[in-house]
Design an enzyme around this catalytic site. Sequence first.
Site, short mmCIF file in Angstrom:
data_model
loop_
_atom_site.label_atom_id
_atom_site.label_comp_id
_atom_site.label_asym_id
_atom_site.label_seq_id
_atom_site.Cartn_x
_atom_site.Cartn_y
_atom_site.Cartn_z
CG ASP A 1 -1.64 -1.28 1.50
OD1 ASP A 1 -2.08 -1.92 0.53
OD2 ASP A 1 -1.78 -1.66 2.69
CD GLU B 1 -8.90 -3.01 -0.66
OE1 GLU B 1 -9.36 -3.13 0.48
OE2 GLU B 1 -8.12 -3.88 -1.16
O1 FUB Z 1 -3.03 -3.60 3.69
C1 FUB Z 1 -4.30 -3.91 4.18
C2 FUB Z 1 -5.35 -3.63 3.16
O2 FUB Z 1 -5.11 -4.39 1.99
C3 FUB Z 1 -5.36 -2.21 2.65
O3 FUB Z 1 -5.89 -1.29 3.55
C4 FUB Z 1 -6.14 -2.42 1.41
O4 FUB Z 1 -6.14 -1.34 0.54
C5 FUB Z 1 -5.47 -3.64 0.84
O5 FUB Z 1 -4.29 -3.33 0.14
#
Ligand code: FUB
Length: 342
Positions: free
Chosen positions: A31, A242
């Site tokens: 991320d 997301e």
């Molecule tokens: O790293 C945990 C979660 O996985 C992140 O918050 C999401 O965007 C995904 O990459």
Amino acid sequence: MPEDSIDHIDFDNLRERAISQPLVTHLFTADPSAHVFDGKIYIYPSHDVDAGIPFDDLGSHFAMEDYHVFSMDNAHAAVVDHGIALHVRDVPWASKQLWAPDATEKDGTYYLFFPAKDHEGIFRIGVATSPSPTGPFTAQPEPIRHSFSIDPAVFNDEGSYYLYFGGIWGGQLQRWRTGAFQAEGEGPLVHLPKDNEPALCAKMARLDDSLLEFVETPVDVLILDEAGKPILQGDNERRFFEAPWVHKHKGTYYFSYSTGDTHYICYATGDNPYGPFTYQGRILNPVVGWTSHHSIVAFQDKWYLFYHDSSLSEGVTHLRSMKMTELIHDELGRIQTIDPYS
Ligand code: FUB
């Protein structure tokens, strides 16, 4: 790329075909949110660890406890790990799962925005500050008022700061549809709109002068299709899941995001930070690993995509490695789709 398809992958071959290599190999990082401060690149990723928690659709296996900040003197320089910048034990309101963070700077103070579960198991977004871009950061005693869900991304539009956030399934966005957290119901699909209804949107709000509070109730980041209609929840290859991110190129606002279970990074464009944004296409095709999450930053005269994959861990979804590659806007402002393996 789903975890059940990795049995057939030849990882030696895949690593050779990868268009870029992990930026660091001594830690697992994911991320990556990249920014340029004082002429250097700073990267704010998640710090992946194996806590022995089995994979599930709520992301319980992402059990991260701290953040490290990394820097690069230029786009080809060695990556420096500046050590632990914030640990969950130093965040009074948080209990676990320090997921994807982001950072910004204002008047010489650096602000780290991060999601974590509170002591009731509800994702909130917190802020921590430091006089240095590399921390250590001191967390505010409470999360941002009226914040919820995950994946904060802060966008500085010439001195006005906006926070984008949200993620469905394990990110809990679907549990806030009534305005209050709906605790009842098991599984990631509970409380989602139906497939033929408008998709759940990321949220955004402008931050106040302190960057510690919203000045407004968070609003939807609407993504429209080519006919001007909201993308539907069943349109898994285009709807928001997301990882929101905003950058501005030649006066156009680009809202990019992950489609989650279809594993694309897509983008939509608009003429102001609130949108609406019109869907344009894909930035990144699926990487190895379930998640895909990115940032986009200009450095000197080029644009870069920071992203992650699970090639170093041979497909372990919660052990990812941050990477970077050049990103091209063509003469019409369209982003050229990147294939992570040639
Ligand atoms: O790293 C945990 C979660 O996985 C992140 O918050 C999401 O965007 C995904 O990459």
